[in-house]
Scaffold this motif. Sequence first.
Motif, mmCIF file in Angstrom:
data_model
loop_
_atom_site.group_PDB
_atom_site.id
_atom_site.type_symbol
_atom_site.label_atom_id
_atom_site.label_comp_id
_atom_site.label_asym_id
_atom_site.label_seq_id
_atom_site.Cartn_x
_atom_site.Cartn_y
_atom_site.Cartn_z
ATOM 1 N N PHE A 5 36.915 25.284 20.214
ATOM 2 C CA PHE A 5 35.782 25.321 21.145
ATOM 3 C C PHE A 5 34.914 24.100 20.908
ATOM 4 O O PHE A 5 34.542 23.803 19.763
ATOM 5 N N ARG A 6 34.575 23.409 21.972
ATOM 6 C CA ARG A 6 33.771 22.197 21.802
ATOM 7 C C ARG A 6 32.327 22.539 21.445
ATOM 8 O O ARG A 6 31.710 23.397 22.076
ATOM 9 N N ARG A 316 32.018 27.029 34.443
ATOM 10 C CA ARG A 316 30.885 27.124 35.363
ATOM 11 C C ARG A 316 29.630 27.559 34.594
ATOM 12 O O ARG A 316 29.721 27.999 33.449
ATOM 13 N N GLN A 317 28.505 27.457 35.238
ATOM 14 C CA GLN A 317 27.288 28.077 34.714
ATOM 15 C C GLN A 317 27.119 29.405 35.440
ATOM 16 O O GLN A 317 26.967 29.438 36.667
ATOM 17 N N ILE A 318 27.184 30.481 34.686
ATOM 18 C CA ILE A 318 27.113 31.819 35.264
ATOM 19 C C ILE A 318 26.044 32.635 34.552
ATOM 20 O O ILE A 318 25.581 32.273 33.481
ATOM 21 N N ARG A 324 24.273 22.435 29.034
ATOM 22 C CA ARG A 324 24.859 21.156 29.405
ATOM 23 C C ARG A 324 25.897 21.408 30.494
ATOM 24 O O ARG A 324 26.676 22.369 30.402
ATOM 25 N N PRO A 325 25.939 20.588 31.556
ATOM 26 C CA PRO A 325 26.906 20.834 32.633
ATOM 27 C C PRO A 325 28.334 20.971 32.103
ATOM 28 O O PRO A 325 28.819 20.121 31.358
ATOM 29 N N GLY A 326 28.968 22.087 32.495
ATOM 30 C CA GLY A 326 30.348 22.314 32.101
ATOM 31 C C GLY A 326 30.536 22.915 30.724
ATOM 32 O O GLY A 326 31.656 23.318 30.372
ATOM 33 N N TYR A 327 29.456 23.006 29.949
ATOM 34 C CA TYR A 327 29.624 23.398 28.544
ATOM 35 C C TYR A 327 28.713 24.552 28.130
ATOM 36 O O TYR A 327 28.138 24.554 27.047
ATOM 37 N N GLY A 328 28.606 25.534 29.008
ATOM 38 C CA GLY A 328 27.917 26.755 28.636
ATOM 39 C C GLY A 328 28.822 27.650 27.803
ATOM 40 O O GLY A 328 30.008 27.361 27.582
ATOM 41 N N LEU A 329 28.281 28.766 27.381
ATOM 42 C CA LEU A 329 29.036 29.708 26.550
ATOM 43 C C LEU A 329 29.888 30.658 27.370
ATOM 44 O O LEU A 329 31.087 30.811 27.131
#
Length: 352
Positions: A5-6, A316-318, A324-329
């Motif tokens: 996971f990044r 996605r952001q949900i 950060r764009p693209g890098y939510g949990l």
Amino acid sequence: MRMVFRWFGAGNDTVTLKQIRQIPGVEGIVWALHRIPTGEEWPMDEISMVKRQAAEYGLHAEVVESLNVHEDIKLGLPSRDRYIENYQKTMEKLAAVGVKVICYNFMAAFDWIRTDFYKELEDGSRAMFYEHEKIDRMDPRELADMYSREYTLPGWDSNRSREQLVDLIERYRQLTEEALWDNLRYFLEAIIPVAEKLGIRMAIHPDDPPWSVFGLPRIMKNREDLRRLIRLVDSPCNGITLCSGALGADPNNDVAGMVREFSDRIPFAHIRNVKVYKDGDFIETSHRDGSLDLYEIVEAYHDCGFKGYVRPDHGRQIWEEESRPGYGLYDRALGIMYLWGLWDALEKAGKR
């Protein structure tokens, strides 16, 4: 497959190591020292600190992503040897803390490109979007301004001024794809012997999107480019970060076929989905939706006995998450569970 996971580091990420540890099947982080300017040698104390932080939560730090290549190397300037030497020294330090894979790219001037970080999908979630016509009429400086307003974004040099960007773009526009290939060869001939000695596998990321943007040369776009990469320096340490989303933005790319052909040269995989439109636009979707058949792609990895590292890449952001764009949990965690579901089903079907 080995799920990772990044993570962008303490104080630089909305996601915590504690949260990452709670995602089933995740064994390690993908990381970098994002504050260090491209081309500079990474400090050993900061490298060791990241490893310690991960270990506190039972996670390894075996994959580094965004040990970026200085533009002077890509342009083939006389100063490139100094930056290659710094790169080699950083590789040695990373090997000392157990790093096994280094992901990098050879994209000219710009890394991955999107025109909207928060495009709303039909269900109300938000995702990164690429509008082909907008790029065609956009001044590159506008794009750089958009990126500079966000979090530190992987692959982007926030220290670069608008004037430096303009100069850089003009330099690259005078560089042919063949010249960029020659400069990649020079770089690989210098670092792959070091990687072999250290037990590190280098893994180049494809161009994102996989076509020329702003008239700049692009050389990691398709199957033929990946074949040429492997021939450039023939070593197991000269590998690929096979990104389904980057390559899959071009409908002509058979991602599952690439997995099967290059499986022994893929130490690291990004698995994500995109919805591709006829006009060249694309948007990032959940792993289950989109234009790519992730079952077919995961099946290809499974059939090849893939034992490399995998991360869900962008999400996605949900659920009203700010990240950060693209890098939510949340969406990346959902993506991991979708990938494990496919993998586990394939495993059980193979045992019958």
